[in-house]
Scaffold this motif. Structure first.
Motif, PDB file in Angstrom:
ATOM      1  N   UNK A  80       0.734  -1.097  -0.028  1.00  0.00           N
ATOM      2  CA  UNK A  80      -0.063  -0.072   0.096  1.00  0.00           C
ATOM      3  C   UNK A  80       0.929   1.310  -0.007  1.00  0.00           C
ATOM      4  N   UNK A  81       1.944   1.124   0.790  1.00  0.00           N
ATOM      5  CA  UNK A  81       2.762   2.485   0.666  1.00  0.00           C
ATOM      6  C   UNK A  81       3.209   2.674  -0.648  1.00  0.00           C
ATOM      7  N   UNK A  82       3.826   1.637  -1.495  1.00  0.00           N
ATOM      8  CA  UNK A  82       4.071   1.738  -2.754  1.00  0.00           C
ATOM      9  C   UNK A  82       2.962   2.264  -3.808  1.00  0.00           C
ATOM     10  N   UNK A  83       1.981   2.356  -3.412  1.00  0.00           N
ATOM     11  CA  UNK A  83       0.685   3.019  -4.339  1.00  0.00           C
ATOM     12  C   UNK A  83       1.193   4.257  -4.293  1.00  0.00           C
ATOM     13  N   UNK A  84       1.570   5.056  -3.257  1.00  0.00           N
ATOM     14  CA  UNK A  84       1.937   6.392  -3.491  1.00  0.00           C
ATOM     15  C   UNK A  84       2.929   6.919  -4.390  1.00  0.00           C
ATOM     16  N   UNK A  85       3.832   5.950  -4.856  1.00  0.00           N
ATOM     17  CA  UNK A  85       4.787   6.107  -5.943  1.00  0.00           C
ATOM     18  C   UNK A  85       4.515   5.742  -7.135  1.00  0.00           C
ATOM     19  N   UNK A  86       3.260   5.042  -7.397  1.00  0.00           N
ATOM     20  CA  UNK A  86       3.081   4.577  -8.737  1.00  0.00           C
ATOM     21  C   UNK A  86       2.872   5.568  -9.697  1.00  0.00           C
ATOM     22  N   UNK A  87       2.431   7.002  -9.285  1.00  0.00           N
ATOM     23  CA  UNK A  87       1.964   7.920 -10.026  1.00  0.00           C
ATOM     24  C   UNK A  87       3.164   9.015  -9.920  1.00  0.00           C
ATOM     25  N   UNK A  88       3.892   9.351 -10.928  1.00  0.00           N
ATOM     26  CA  UNK A  88       4.968  10.307 -10.779  1.00  0.00           C
ATOM     27  C   UNK A  88       4.374  11.737 -11.094  1.00  0.00           C
ATOM     28  N   UNK A  89       4.593  12.508 -10.254  1.00  0.00           N
ATOM     29  CA  UNK A  89       4.344  13.883 -10.502  1.00  0.00           C
ATOM     30  C   UNK A  89       5.475  14.753 -11.209  1.00  0.00           C
ATOM     31  N   UNK A  90       5.251  15.755 -11.820  1.00  0.00           N
ATOM     32  CA  UNK A  90       6.182  16.652 -12.358  1.00  0.00           C
ATOM     33  C   UNK A  90       6.811  17.569 -11.111  1.00  0.00           C
ATOM     34  N   UNK A 149       4.731  21.072  -4.017  1.00  0.00           N
ATOM     35  CA  UNK A 149       3.628  20.079  -3.291  1.00  0.00           C
ATOM     36  C   UNK A 149       3.198  18.663  -3.938  1.00  0.00           C
ATOM     37  N   UNK A 150       3.660  18.645  -5.373  1.00  0.00           N
ATOM     38  CA  UNK A 150       3.546  17.417  -6.106  1.00  0.00           C
ATOM     39  C   UNK A 150       4.695  16.463  -5.617  1.00  0.00           C
ATOM     40  N   UNK A 151       5.535  16.823  -4.685  1.00  0.00           N
ATOM     41  CA  UNK A 151       6.453  15.904  -4.319  1.00  0.00           C
ATOM     42  C   UNK A 151       5.963  14.802  -3.419  1.00  0.00           C
ATOM     43  N   UNK A 152       4.645  15.392  -2.723  1.00  0.00           N
ATOM     44  CA  UNK A 152       4.003  14.228  -1.822  1.00  0.00           C
ATOM     45  C   UNK A 152       3.662  12.987  -2.652  1.00  0.00           C
ATOM     46  N   UNK A 153       3.065  13.225  -4.077  1.00  0.00           N
ATOM     47  CA  UNK A 153       2.476  12.439  -4.773  1.00  0.00           C
ATOM     48  C   UNK A 153       3.696  11.470  -5.274  1.00  0.00           C
ATOM     49  N   UNK A 186      -3.027   9.032  -6.708  1.00  0.00           N
ATOM     50  CA  UNK A 186      -1.775   9.647  -6.395  1.00  0.00           C
ATOM     51  C   UNK A 186      -2.199  10.301  -4.850  1.00  0.00           C
ATOM     52  N   UNK A 187      -3.398  11.041  -4.785  1.00  0.00           N
ATOM     53  CA  UNK A 187      -3.739  11.578  -3.516  1.00  0.00           C
ATOM     54  C   UNK A 187      -3.997  10.664  -2.496  1.00  0.00           C
ATOM     55  N   UNK A 188      -4.654   9.436  -2.835  1.00  0.00           N
ATOM     56  CA  UNK A 188      -5.068   8.585  -2.029  1.00  0.00           C
ATOM     57  C   UNK A 188      -3.686   7.776  -1.456  1.00  0.00           C
ATOM     58  N   UNK A 189      -2.927   7.529  -2.398  1.00  0.00           N
ATOM     59  CA  UNK A 189      -1.877   6.810  -2.104  1.00  0.00           C
ATOM     60  C   UNK A 189      -0.738   7.675  -1.178  1.00  0.00           C
ATOM     61  N   UNK A 190      -0.695   9.023  -1.301  1.00  0.00           N
ATOM     62  CA  UNK A 190       0.206   9.861  -0.516  1.00  0.00           C
ATOM     63  C   UNK A 190      -0.694  10.209   0.733  1.00  0.00           C
ATOM     64  N   UNK A 191      -1.778  10.237   0.879  1.00  0.00           N
ATOM     65  CA  UNK A 191      -2.226  10.237   2.215  1.00  0.00           C
ATOM     66  C   UNK A 191      -2.283   9.308   3.130  1.00  0.00           C
ATOM     67  N   UNK A 192      -2.247   7.934   2.402  1.00  0.00           N
ATOM     68  CA  UNK A 192      -2.165   6.502   2.979  1.00  0.00           C
ATOM     69  C   UNK A 192      -0.865   6.380   4.032  1.00  0.00           C
TER      70      UNK A 192
END
Length: 580
Positions: free
Chosen positions: A18-28, A182-186, A231-237
């Motif tokens: 689940x922690x890995x879900x937060x890094x599946x989507x790369x932000x710019x 802020x995108x670094x969080x995603x 991205x939001x869900x993974x980061x908040x998790x």
């Protein structure tokens, strides 16, 4: 334990997957940072945990209607008459209203509220207007007002760290040549360069605002709404919570705290300057803006005196293009109302102007509210997982099987639900028992009671060899089960996840038979929404026929990756389990 001892509580149940879900989507967005220190304490304005009426010159029990005038003017009063107004307001805005009311010729009765409490008072007619924590919370009144209502004030949201941590972040950013955004969080799975992030209460407006910001930013970068929500869900998790009472206290070393700038004091830490700007909590006016008292108070809010009152409360004018980071507290960074000089990475006092980032709009409000959790209606739902043999295949993005993808998404999002939401869990394939194609893993019950069982049931689900898929029969059975347990006070729905198409077998319903059964059993007095999620080669056309036969209340969502499925699930929560 030392002064900075820190034992954070996990916001949501996590596994390494689940922690890995937060890094599946790369932000710019990239990394790091210029930093400024802040000072100035903000006086407490009331207990936001429960409604508490403030002293008022008006007795709300005197029977005066909304917008009435009391007709009593003392000899020195410049007002020919005074309008009465009852307002439920978040603690940040309440003192601003009270500061302006007298000169606006308004006899004001303010009740300090938090969360969705004001919506209840407004609906009951106890107050004439409600100023909530954010536009996301305004959904508790109506989606239309949440989008269109005028703002009374904005509250900038910032990242804060203790000076040594801020310096390390600044050095890393300078070395990489990339400013903090802020995108670094995603991008970094809910961290800042690997540093843990803590937020106020999981249901706070700050959490919802951050969810909306990350979702909108990732969607803009990828063009995919589901990836933005994922991205939001993974980061908040992966974030942790800081208790409300400790929000303004010192940020522990090695931690980044996201919070309202108005709560930052000299003791809290250093405000990190985010190059893309600062998200703002918007405090809209929900209610009739045509009442005499409302007209007068809104005019006062738009005046220079209104700007001064907002600044004294650590707020900014709605609609501003930029906000000053580092200008926290009532007195400004130098403690005397001055703006101070330019801030430096060494934590020196000062301010830096950055763009203000208001709500991304209607498309993001509902899922952001869902991710915050506060807005969830107490639903009555059944989640149905396909465990046929084909669910053992890997997803297009690789690394996980389809069944792992589904169970991870379910385990992440179930935490966003209201704890009195009723959720049950089934698995299905074909003939799991003689003549029965599904198996109950967890009976329908409130998540406050069965959350652990739901997570365990989902994560332990295993594919059944080369078993087939009795999709049609299971869909009909699931809708019947929820209708039998139908609750008029809840949103009643079925969420079914599958990767395939129905495989005809003796005893299983054909598509035509399932459509006929759903159509004939429709009950307008007991509607059940049907949400079907298709992975891989799922027969979405047949799934749409089933949804249509069930009255069209629901939808078909197609996903090709773990992140997309998580985003689709988030969208469904936002569309179906929120206040209307």
């Amino acid at each position: 334990m030392g002064r900075y001892s820190h034992t954070p509580e996990r916001r949501r149940w996590l596994t390494p997957e689940l922690i890995g879900l937060g890094v599946l989507v790369a932000s710019t967005a990239a990394t790091v940072v210029v930093a400024t220190a802040v000072g100035g304490d903000r006086a407490a304005t009331g207990d936001p945990a429960s409604p508490s009426a403030r002293p008022s010159a008006t007795d709300p029990s005197d029977g005066a209607g909304a917008g009435a005038t009391d007709g009593v003017v003392d000899a020195g009063d410049v007002c020919a008459e005074r309008s009465q107004l009852r307002v439920a307001a978040v603690d940040a805005v309440a003192p601003v209203l009270e500061e302006l009311a007298d000169d606006a010729c308004v006899t004001l009765d303010v009740t300090v509220v938090s969360g969705a409490e004001g919506a209840v008072l407004l609906e009951a007619g106890t107050v004439d207007a409600w100023i909530p924590d954010s536009r996301e919370y305004a959904l508790a009144a109506s989606a239309e007002q949440a989008v269109a209502a005028p703002s009374t004030a904005w509250s900038p949201v910032v990242m804060v760290a203790e000076p040594a941590t801020a310096g390390a972040i600044a050095a890393a950013g300078a070395e990489a040549g990339t400013p903090l955004a802020w995108g670094v969080l995603a991008r970094d799975g809910g961290t800042v360069g690997g540093l843990p992030v803590e937020l106020p209460d999981a249901r706070s407006a700050v959490t919802m605002s951050l969810a909306g910001l990350l979702s909108a930013a990732t969607q803009a970068a990828t063009g995919d709404q589901y990836l933005g929500l994922a991205a939001a869900a993974g980061a908040l998790a992966t974030t942790t919570e800081v208790a409300d009472a400790d929000v303004a206290g010192p940020v522990p070393p090695g931690i980044v705290r996201v919070m309202e700038q108005r709560d930052v004091t000299a003791e809290t830490g250093v405000v990190l300057v985010t190059a893309d700007g600062a998200p703002v909590l918007e405090h809209p006016w929900i209610g009739d803006t045509g009442l005499p008292g409302a007209v007068a108070l809104l005019e006062a809010l738009a005046s220079p005196e209104g700007s001064a009152a907002r600044a004294a409360a650590g707020l900014v004018d709605p609609g501003v293009a930029t906000v000053a980071l580092g200008a926290g507290g009532a007195g400004g960074v130098d403690g005397a109302g001055g703006a101070g000089g330019a801030g430096g990475a060494d934590g020196s006092r000062g301010t830096v102007e950055v763009p203000a980032l208001p709500s991304a709009g209607e498309a993001v409000l509902r899922p952001a509210f869902a991710l915050g959790g506060e807005g969830n209606l107490p639903g009555n739902s059944l989640t149905v997982l396909d465990v046929s043999g084909s669910m053992g295949r890997t997803t297009q993005d690789g690394g996980t099987t389809l069944i792992q993808t589904v169970t991870q998404a379910f385990a992440t999002l179930v935490h966003t639900l209201n704890p009195i939401t009723r959720v049950g869990l089934w698995e299905f394939s074909f003939d799991m028992e003689p003549g029965v194609h599904h198996r109950e893993l967890v009976p329908i019950a409130e998540t406050g009671e069965n959350l652990d069982a739901l997570i365990a049931g989902a994560t332990q689900a295993q594919v059944v060899g080369d078993a087939g898929t009795a999709l049609n029969s299971t869909t009909v059975d699931a809708v019947r089960a929820v209708r039998e347990a139908w609750d008029p006070e809840r949103t009643n729905l079925v969420l079914l996840f599958t990767d395939g198409r129905d495989e005809d077998a003796p005893g299983a319903l054909s598509l035509e038979e399932a459509v006929a059964a759903l159509s004939s059993e429709l009950d307008p007095d007991r509607p059940v929404a049907l949400m079907m999620f298709g992975m891989g080669e799922a027969d979405t056309a047949a799934m749409q026929q089933l949804v249509d036969a069930n009255g069209g209340d629901g939808g078909v969502y197609s996903a090709t990756s773990t992140a997309q499925l998580l985003g689709a699930f988030t969208q469904v929560v936002g569309d179906t389990l929120l206040f209307p």
